[in-house]
Every structure is written in C-alpha cells, then in structure tokens.
Design a protein around this motif. Structure first.
Motif, PDB file in Angstrom:
ATOM      1  N   TRP A  67       0.831  -1.132  -0.183  1.00  0.00           N
ATOM      2  CA  TRP A  67       0.078  -0.027  -0.033  1.00  0.00           C
ATOM      3  C   TRP A  67       0.849   1.384  -0.002  1.00  0.00           C
ATOM      4  N   ALA A  68       1.819   1.196   0.839  1.00  0.00           N
ATOM      5  CA  ALA A  68       2.931   2.330   0.706  1.00  0.00           C
ATOM      6  C   ALA A  68       3.471   2.745  -0.688  1.00  0.00           C
ATOM      7  N   ASN A  69       3.948   1.497  -1.327  1.00  0.00           N
ATOM      8  CA  ASN A  69       4.365   1.789  -2.784  1.00  0.00           C
ATOM      9  C   ASN A  69       3.188   2.061  -3.830  1.00  0.00           C
ATOM     10  N   LYS A  70       2.230   1.712  -3.505  1.00  0.00           N
ATOM     11  CA  LYS A  70       0.922   2.035  -4.294  1.00  0.00           C
ATOM     12  C   LYS A  70       0.618   3.709  -4.165  1.00  0.00           C
ATOM     13  N   SER A  71       0.676   3.968  -3.048  1.00  0.00           N
ATOM     14  CA  SER A  71       0.492   5.324  -2.653  1.00  0.00           C
ATOM     15  C   SER A  71       1.492   6.220  -3.551  1.00  0.00           C
ATOM     16  N   ILE A  72       2.686   6.056  -3.739  1.00  0.00           N
ATOM     17  CA  ILE A  72       3.604   6.630  -4.590  1.00  0.00           C
ATOM     18  C   ILE A  72       3.119   6.549  -6.118  1.00  0.00           C
ATOM     19  N   ALA A  73       3.035   5.141  -6.360  1.00  0.00           N
ATOM     20  CA  ALA A  73       2.645   4.965  -7.980  1.00  0.00           C
ATOM     21  C   ALA A  73       1.599   5.797  -8.175  1.00  0.00           C
ATOM     22  N   CYS A  74       0.372   5.706  -7.479  1.00  0.00           N
ATOM     23  CA  CYS A  74      -0.906   6.073  -7.952  1.00  0.00           C
ATOM     24  C   CYS A  74      -1.211   7.451  -7.621  1.00  0.00           C
ATOM     25  N   ASN A  75      -0.236   8.354  -6.925  1.00  0.00           N
ATOM     26  CA  ASN A  75      -0.493   9.717  -6.497  1.00  0.00           C
ATOM     27  C   ASN A  75       0.362  10.757  -6.869  1.00  0.00           C
ATOM     28  N   GLU A  76       1.308  10.268  -7.763  1.00  0.00           N
ATOM     29  CA  GLU A  76       2.315  11.314  -8.353  1.00  0.00           C
ATOM     30  C   GLU A  76       2.402  11.265  -9.861  1.00  0.00           C
TER      31      GLU A  76
END
Length: 76
Positions: A67-76
């Motif tokens: 989820w932490a990595n997805k937060s980076i991938a999907c929100n930048e």
C-alpha cells in the motif's frame, strides 16, 4: 481501453487499475520502504514465537509495503 457504463468514467477506478511506470526517484523510494520493512520482518521473525499472530504480523507488513508503494505509484 476504458470500460464505462453510459457516459460516466470513475477516474479513481481508472487510476487504481492502471499501470504506473516508475518515474523520477520512485524506484529508490520503493526500495527504501522495502528495505526498512525487511528489517522489521527479520526482527519479528527473530523475537516472536511461531504462531498465527506472527504470521498475521508478517502478512500485514507485506500489505503495508504494497500500500505504501501504491500510494507513491498512484498519486504522483
């Protein structure tokens, strides 16, 4: 391909189910998150008795990284 019902397309769904190639320093940040999580995973493995709770802790740590990595991938 964008799947939609009628004329409405939910951008949150589109973003969540799209491929997000890494850009900039994202790969380095993914690796930093995984590295720290791996340190904690080893600590949990060493200090906690084998049990269902230990397994759940390890699984939740894996989910945290995802989820932490997805937060980076999907929100930048």
């Amino acid at each position: 391909m964008v799947l939609k019902i009628g004329d409405y397309v939910n951008p949150i769904i589109e973003n969540s189910y799209s491929y997000h190639p890494p850009k900039g320093d994202q790969t380095a940040r993914y690796e930093a998150i995984r590295y720290k999580a791996k340190e904690l995973a080893h600590m949990i493995d060493e200090l906690c008795p084998n049990s269902r709770e230990k397994s759940v802790a390890q699984t939740n740590l894996e989910q945290t990284v995802m989820w932490a990595n997805k937060s980076i991938a999907c929100n930048e």
